[in-house]
Design a protein around this motif. Structure first.
Motif, PDB file in Angstrom:
ATOM      1  N   GLU A 439     -13.271   2.529 -57.908  1.00 17.50           N
ATOM      2  CA  GLU A 439     -14.451   3.273 -58.358  1.00 17.50           C
ATOM      3  C   GLU A 439     -14.409   3.550 -59.853  1.00 17.50           C
ATOM      4  N   GLU A 442     -15.152   0.047 -61.634  1.00 18.34           N
ATOM      5  CA  GLU A 442     -16.557  -0.356 -61.634  1.00 18.34           C
ATOM      6  C   GLU A 442     -17.369   0.438 -62.646  1.00 18.34           C
ATOM      7  N   LYS A 443     -16.831   1.571 -63.073  1.00 20.72           N
ATOM      8  CA  LYS A 443     -17.474   2.304 -64.171  1.00 20.72           C
ATOM      9  C   LYS A 443     -17.081   1.667 -65.499  1.00 20.72           C
TER      10      LYS A 443
ATOM     11  N   GLU C 132     -21.905   1.417 -58.691  1.00 19.42           N
ATOM     12  CA  GLU C 132     -21.537   2.738 -59.232  1.00 19.42           C
ATOM     13  C   GLU C 132     -22.751   3.477 -59.789  1.00 19.42           C
ATOM     14  N   ASN C 166     -18.154   4.261 -53.557  1.00 18.00           N
ATOM     15  CA  ASN C 166     -19.162   4.883 -54.433  1.00 18.00           C
ATOM     16  C   ASN C 166     -20.038   5.916 -53.724  1.00 18.00           C
ATOM     17  N   GLU C 169     -20.868   9.578 -55.224  1.00 19.82           N
ATOM     18  CA  GLU C 169     -22.004   9.841 -56.101  1.00 19.82           C
ATOM     19  C   GLU C 169     -23.326   9.450 -55.442  1.00 19.82           C
ATOM     20  N   ALA C 199     -14.734  10.701 -57.295  1.00 16.92           N
ATOM     21  CA  ALA C 199     -14.311   9.302 -57.407  1.00 16.92           C
ATOM     22  C   ALA C 199     -12.835   9.188 -57.084  1.00 16.92           C
ATOM     23  N   GLU C 201     -11.428   6.133 -54.575  1.00 17.27           N
ATOM     24  CA  GLU C 201     -11.625   5.783 -53.160  1.00 17.27           C
ATOM     25  C   GLU C 201     -10.331   5.868 -52.372  1.00 17.27           C
TER      26      GLU C 201
END
Lengths: 675, 90, 687
Positions: A439, A442-443, C132, C166, C169, C199, C201
């Motif tokens: 996560e 991916e940002k 995201e 994700n 969010e 965030a 995972e």
């Protein structure tokens, strides 16, 4: 174990090291604690994701001997190779720079493999701790891989480099702080030759701060216990590791043990590269001789000095894995390396992609030491890092033009032992990196990670099976440069004591369906959605590692392309190799095989063909009688030199429909198509 | 010695590479009594060294820092023998 | 109804404390834990303290039901629904190996690989994918989701955890999945990313999985307990201790039982907070709780326990919720003293347990444990143990120690002293990681020792750390139960911000904080906390842009202005300076999340009143019950005095070497140390 040979009584400790046993043990742990503190500091204060997420670093404390040499007393490994290389490198760097030239607050930096480093991307720093009389007493050192050190390829892994001039900044032993003040010219050299000065500055500060923190810890010990007691305890800590290793060597029969191993290729030509070793054990000493190794390759998969140190990982894993590593464990070994060979290439040789050779060295040395000490034998590991470097320029709104880079680590597997299955999702014993949080990745990067999982059936068969092949499937959202750090696609790893060989690494481009779905189940996906990229395939594009041919119909003829362009919207899937099995698969308890099948690790087909276990394919229940007779029959059918089949999935669904049928069958629903 | 001799090397052309062990005359192993003694370059726990070693029992008679003519390790910094400048702590 | 009761279920014993707010009287009880049903022992302890449970106004409680289920892998049969492709998240452990004895060991596999809580078979893949930024890459395949749930139904799962990539969010798909779960498995216990919407995972999957796995047994336990209490006439609120140091009413615990997974050690820190506040002028404390198997360590800074989000059940099985930072190490009274192949001396982590137990228990144990060392050193006297209830065998202790001392060519008493020393150093090193390694000066701390064996090691450990004072509370055993009674309601709600501080600004921060503060208020009100008693505090997680490990730091409040931002920035840089040795003012600060914490009223800590008033004039000698030789700190001290704590009075001074016997525990006053009895029976020892 012959207890008496190297056993130390409390009297022995006092006599040999001038310290009482309790204080010596206290300080042995005190040194380790100092490195724990350094580890925590570096982990939390660094910038490059390869340090803070990947943990590609090491932090050490060394004792300065009377003759000016140093011995590594303690280390906290991130990446385990530093536990071996820093013993050598500290000696070589301080020898060249001159220990006498370094005062309080001085730090030396070096990244050169011919001074004991690993490749230019790994910065190594050294700081001397002086006693009250100004004499050098200890050294603290740390090392970390930084984001970018210049050169034509962002991130520095330039497999296709034919010389070191194409790899990045080469730094000889150079002063970087003088009395704790930054040496501006050295900082500028680093900051002005990297694509990411932000990360570089942050990482260098973190590395320097870590050394100061380490010095504080060591000084606290000295203030508390006195310099002579602390030095004596350091010698005890070193001596303890040495004794344990010598004790283990003594228990290993004297003899010459040898084998050879092949790297797939060097990324420039397709020729495999041979590394050969003979380990000669005599009493409590051993000689590790790499004579017979191929000359250095053109591409950058080879190394400089570091195998002199890294070779000891094999003895470590087989002979004395559980004791904390320090330089004492390396004392019984002498390493012979032919100059100009793969293991001691000569300037201006390129070395940025040394990683896969390291993985092969670890596998080769573990294999040879397993020959020497069968009770502690370990089957082959995957012999590859199982990772991919991804980088490029972002194109997402608000981030246009921002360069990015990261490591996608899927991990490989270890081989089985006489008492245990091999671990999956793990790097070679020479490395120990950590995968990134998806996560966060991916940002930070224009990527979607669709999958991180194991491939069914892909684990060396045996009474104990090897760890599994793992894969990553990722999608580029903007054009990306992909550099796989992969090997083991041509030559399968072996099993031991009747165990079977492991599967090899391979890769493919993957297409989504019209809904945008990446179909995958147990690591399998419809062949009509796969385009072979590298590895062994048959004429129909099935990744068949038994009857297929390496490079058959693949887009690439190497497992090591440099900066392969993955266009926006394309997906790549890379599979690492698996680990070898141990012992006869027909002896693996049937209930355990059933567990493996019920948990989608093993197919019903492989359970029958290799393990001789009969399982009802729909109800997934065990047929004990049929198993007994099948196992009897398979055992009887074996010929001379029998080896279990290479373990990898034999049945790949060809079409979407076949894939759906396979998935539904696993759910227990009636199928429309016979699979 | 030319500056390039130990800084830049040609790629070797041989098929396989070996480490040469040079026999040493006139020495006996103090551990096992053998006279099969050789001297050769090694990677040792503290870096590059030359070892004088009994080839029967592997007792090391001497571990020596390499002499210049040993060309060991192959690479040697051009400034290896120079004094440190004041800025470098000399 | 002025009586408050705290009952803490531990591994071996259940400790209970009763406080009468009107009279100030404190009484305590200790019973054996009833492992088959912890509520039995809980009720037994309650019955020892009160005649009529109807008199009890507040019931504070901690248990190990969830922890035991997790450790022994006897939790609910649990299925997980995850994004397709991420079925192996619980096994991959982020691919690394721990840097301990397992690092190079080829036979090691991760705890969840060896002994899964959720088998791979029950981890099912849902075709769906969110980017995201909230863009839907793949629509949720509801039919496939249903099929997977039917599968789980056939497998007989009782709990379902849902954790999609994700979703922290962008929870739309999880919301829909939850609805489908309710259709297919209406009776299942369900947990989703709602429990921890941040965030990471890997960590979040485990928060969800651990809650699904341990939730049902905890819920059943609470139902049993409430029933028993009701039958006994209790009719007030049951409040449960959480790992974040706050209480939650029993009904509301059911939303996220995993927050109560291991609360006992946390409660001890709350007692320490109270002591710091009320008795020690807010002094910083290092807390040392040593039991039979392990030592629990914690730190109180400026009157508050440190928090962390890095708690781990086992390697690569994290629980990333906010918890008070309590570290457990395998060094306790039962730690085995042993040797390895080349003479290296080891103390723990293996423990003698209670069967057969240390050799001196006389139950057939032959391997020496730390308790045997205490006996050999004279610290534990055979006739004084447990108030005389159990006689210890000193000869057996010496014989067991001899089996290790002889090969080392050491004297058994020398070995005992050495093992004691190693244990002290091990504990001190772990405490140093929580203090000096974070930039704190040990001279600003006192050491609070409790638990059965905490006061045996307290002075020695303090000396290792450079701390010059040890404080021993009036009843060190059962201190956790006491801390529990003093606690208050606490709830926390967080929101991911994932943006630079500059980019957010005061306004966006306020909006996020207000949203979460509103949830705090709603939760506390639902638990019955009066509106006027609610207090809100704020915090954020931040790091320099580009880093990966964020740090929890306080925010001044809910109504931030632009003028507050530079202060927040400067505090951030100063934190990095102290903790990591540098600051990077040119790099922007990244705020990954913000949290609002809601508290109920802080109850005043009732301090024990002891019959310790002076006026007798007879001097401290009145308390001496015996004299014996103590072998400690490298020497032998004949004729050392043993004092009965109950006979000590305020103002008494005890010079080391000496032992103060507490009936349920032993306090060692090492040579050179001086112990003084101060108010409320507290001992302050100058080391």
């Amino acid at each position: 174990m012959d207890k008496n040979q190297f056993f130390m009584t409390a009297e022995d400790v006092q006599a040999d090291y001038g310290v009482d046993l309790i204080t010596a043990e206290t300080l042995r742990n005190g040194f380790i604690e100092a490195t724990r503190h350094m580890h925590g500091t570096l982990l939390r204060s660094s910038f490059s994701n390869i340090i803070r997420d990947g943990m590609d670093f090491g932090v050490c404390v060394h004792l300065v001997n009377d003759d000016g040499t140093t011995d590594m007393v303690a280390i906290t490994e991130g990446c385990t190779q530093f536990a071996f290389t820093h013993q050598h490198m500290t000696n070589m760097v301080l020898d060249e720079y001159g220990l006498e030239n370094l005062g309080q607050g001085d730090t030396v930096i070096c990244n050169d493999e011919w001074r004991g480093g690993i490749h230019f991307g790994d910065l190594n720093l050294f700081r001397v701790i002086h006693d009250a009389d100004g004499k050098p007493a200890f050294v603290v050192s740390d090392a970390a891989h930084v984001f970018d050190i210049g050169g034509p390829v962002a991130g520095g892994f330039n497999t296709a480099a034919e010389s070191m001039y194409e790899e990045g900044l080469r730094i000889s032993p150079t002063l970087i702080t003088s009395r704790d003040k930054p040496v501006r010219s050295m900082f500028n050299l680093l900051l002005e030759n990297t694509r990411s000065p932000l990360h570089m500055l942050g990482d260098v500060r973190a590395l320097l701060g870590t050394l100061r923190a380490g010095e504080d810890r060591v000084r606290a010990l000295i203030d508390r216990y006195g310099i002579e007691t602390v030095k004596g305890s350091a010698r005890y800590a070193l001596g303890l590791s040495e004794r344990r290793m010598r004790q283990a060597l003594l228990n290993t029969p004297d003899g010459d043990y040898s084998d050879e191993i092949f790297l797939d290729d060097d990324g420039l030509s397709t020729d495999p590269l041979k590394i050969k070793v003979e380990v000669r054990i005599r009493g409590a000493e051993a000689e590790i001789d790499f004579s017979g190794t191929d000359p250095q390759s053109l591409g950058s998969v080879k190394t400089g000095w570091q195998e002199a140190a890294r070779a000891v990982v094999g003895p470590k894993v087989v002979l004395d894995p559980r004791h904390p590593m320090n330089g004492g464990a390396m004392r019984p070994f002498q390493v012979l390396m032919p100059p100009g060979s793969m293991v001691l290439s000569l300037p201006p040789a390129s070395q940025s992609n040394h990683v896969e050779q390291g993985a092969k060295i670890a596998r080769l040395m573990t294999r040879v030491m397993s020959q020497a000490f069968p009770e502690h034998a370990v089957a082959d590991d995957s012999g590859t890092s199982g990772c991919v470097i991804m980088g490029g320029v972002d194109s997402r709104p608000g981030l246009e033009g921002t360069p990015y880079g990261g490591v996608l680590l899927m991990g490989g597997a270890w081989g089985a032992t006489e008492t245990s299955d091999g671990i999956s999702f793990c790097q070679s014993s020479l490395f120990n990196c950590r995968s990134m949080i998806i996560e966060y990745s991916e940002k930070a990067m224009p990527v979607v990670i669709w999958e991180h999982g194991v491939l069914v059936d892909a684990a060396g068969a045996g009474e104990y099976r090897g760890g599994f092949a793992a894969s990553y499937t990722y999608e580029a959202l903007a054009d990306a440069f992909i550099t796989p750090i992969m090997d083991s696609s041509k030559f399968p790893a072996g099993g031991l004591a009747g165990g079977g060989p492991a599967s090899m690494s391979f890769a493919a481009l993957v297409r989504k369906d019209d809904r945008g779905q990446v179909h995958s189940f147990k690591g399998l996906l419809p062949l009509e959605r796969m385009t072979p990229l590298f590895g062994a395939y048959d004429d129909e594009g099935v990744p068949d590692q038994v009857d297929g041919t390496w490079g058959n119909g693949t887009l690439l003829q190497t497992s090591k392309p440099t900066a392969y362009v993955l266009k926006a919207g394309e997906l790549m899937r890379v599979f690492s190799a698996s680990g070898g099995g141990y012992g006869d698969p027909l002896k693996r308890p049937a209930e355990t095989v059933l567990y493996d099948v019920r948990n989608d690790f093993t197919t019903v087909a492989q359970a029958a063909e290799i393990y001789g276990v009969k399982i009802d394919p729909d109800r997934l229940t065990l047929d004990e009688a049929a198993t007994a007779s099948l196992r009897e029959r398979l055992a009887a059918e074996r010929g001379e030199g029998y080896e279990p089949a290479l373990a990898h999935p034999r049945e790949w669904p060809r079409t979407q429909a076949e894939f759906e049928a396979m998935r539904k069958r696993a759910l227990g629903a009636p199928t429309a198509v016979e699979v | 010695m030319g500056i390039n001799d130990r800084m830049i090397f040609l790629t070797p052309g041989k098929d396989e590479m070996y480490v040469t062990k040079t026999p040493v005359e006139g020495r006996t192993c103090p551990e096992c009594g053998s006279d099969d003694i050789a001297r050769y370059p090694i990677g040792w726990v503290r870096g590059p060294r030359m070892v004088v070693k009994c080839q029967r029992c592997y007792h090391s008679l001497e571990v020596q820092r390499p002499a210049v003519e040993d060309n060991w390790p192959p690479f040697r910094a051009a400034t290896y023998d120079w004094d440190a400048s004041p800025a470098e702590g000399g | 109804m002025t009586v408050r009761v705290g009952i803490d279920v531990g591994g071996t014993f259940t400790d209970a404390v009763r406080i009468d707010d009107e009279t100030g009287e404190i009484t305590r009880a200790k019973v054996l834990t009833t492992a088959h049903d912890q509520s039995e022992g809980t009720m037994a302890a309650l019955q020892r303290l009160v005649d009529d449970p109807a008199d009890v106004g507040a019931f504070h409680h901690g248990y190990t039901v969830g922890l035991n289920a997790a450790l022994t892998r006897t939790g609910a049969r649990t299925g997980m629904l995850v994004t397709a492709g991420h079925r192996d998240t619980m096994d991959h452990g982020r691919v690394w190996r721990p840097f301990d004895e397992n690092l190079y060991d080829p036979s090691w596999r991760r705890p969840h690989q060896e002994r899964p809580m959720v088998e791979r078979r029950l981890r099912r893949e849902v075709p769906e994918r969110m980017r995201e930024n909230g863009e839907v890459l793949l629509e949720l395949d509801e039919e496939a989701t249903r099929e997977e749930l039917e599968f789980l139904k056939r497998e007989g799962v009782e709990a379902v955890g849902v954790c999609l990539i994700n979703a922290y969010e962008h929870p739309a798909h999880e919301k829909r999945v939850r609805e489908i779960v309710a259709e297919v498995l209406p009776d299942a216990y369900v947990q989703t990313s709602d429990i921890w919407p941040l965030a990471r995972e890997f960590e979040r999957t485990f928060v969800v999985a651990l809650d699904a796995y341990t939730g049902p047994p905890v819920v059943r336990y609470l139902e049993r307990l409430e029933k028993r209490l009701e039958e006994a006439g209790f009719d007030s609120r049951v409040e449960i201790m959480q790992m974040d140091g706050g209480l939650r009413t029993s009904p509301s615990v059911r939303q996220a039982p995993v927050y109560t997974l291991q609360s006992g050690p946390v409660a001890g820190l709350l007692g320490a907070e109270g002591y710091s506040r009320e008795l020690l002028d807010g002094r910083n404390l290092v807390c040392l709780d040593i039991g039979g198997t392990s030592s629990d360590l914690g730190v109180i800074i400026d009157g508050a326990a440190e928090v962390t989000n890095e708690w781990e059940l086992e390697h690569a099985i994290p629980l990333a919720i906010t918890t008070l930072d309590v570290r457990s190490i395998g060094a306790g009274g039962g730690s085995i003293i042993g040797l390895d192949e080349v003479g290296s001396l080891k103390v723990g982590p293996e423990s003698a347990g209670s069967e057969p137990g240390p050799a001196c228990y006389g139950r057939g144990g032959t391997r020496p444990a730390m308790t045997d060392a205490y006996v050999a050193m004279g610290l534990l006297q055979p006739d004084l143990f447990l108030g005389g209830e159990m006689k210890l065998d000193r000869e057996a202790a010496l014989a067991a120690l001899g089996t290790v001392a002889e090969p080392l060519k050491m004297d058994p008493i020398e070995l005992a002293q050495g093992a004691y020393s190693i244990a002290n150093v091990t504990i001190a090193a772990a405490l140093a990681r929580m203090t000096t390694h974070r930039g704190y000066d040990p001279r600003e701390f006192s050491l609070l020792g409790y638990g059965a064996a905490g006061p045996v090691h307290a002075v020695a450990v303090a000396r290792e750390l450079g701390i010059d004072e040890v404080v021993i509370p009036y009843f060190p055993g059962g201190f956790s139960a006491y801390g529990m009674v003093a606690s208050r309601s606490r709830v926390e709600y967080s929101e991911a911000t994932m943006s630079s501080l500059e980019g957010l600004g005061a306004e966006a921060l306020n909006e996020a904080l207000r949203r979460q503060a509103a949830r705090c208020r709603e939760d506390l009100l639902a638990q019955g906390v009066p509106e006027g008693e609610i207090a809100i505090e704020c915090a954020y997680y931040g790091m320099y842009t580009g880093q990966g490990e964020d740090n929890r730091l306080p925010l001044p409040g809910l109504d931030l202005t632009d003028e507050d931002i530079p202060r927040i920035v400067e505090d951030f840089h100063a934190f990095y300076d102290r903790r990591f040795g540098y600051r990077a003012p040119e790099i922007p600060i990244f705020v990954s999340s913000v949290s609002a914490v809601g508290y109920g009223r802080q109850r005043p800590m009732t301090l024990p009143s002891t019959a310790a008033e002076n006026g007798d004039g007879s001097g401290v000698e009145r308390a001496v019950i015996m004299r014996e030789t103590l072998h400690v700190d490298g020497g032998s001290h004949p004729d050392s005095a043993f004092y009965d704590r109950n006979l000590l009075r305020d103002g008494d001074e005890v010079q080391g070497p000496a032992i103060i016997d507490d009936h349920l525990g032993t306090i060692v006053v090492n040579p050179g140390a001086t112990a003084r009895v101060v108010s409320h029976g507290t001992l302050r020892i100058e080391v």
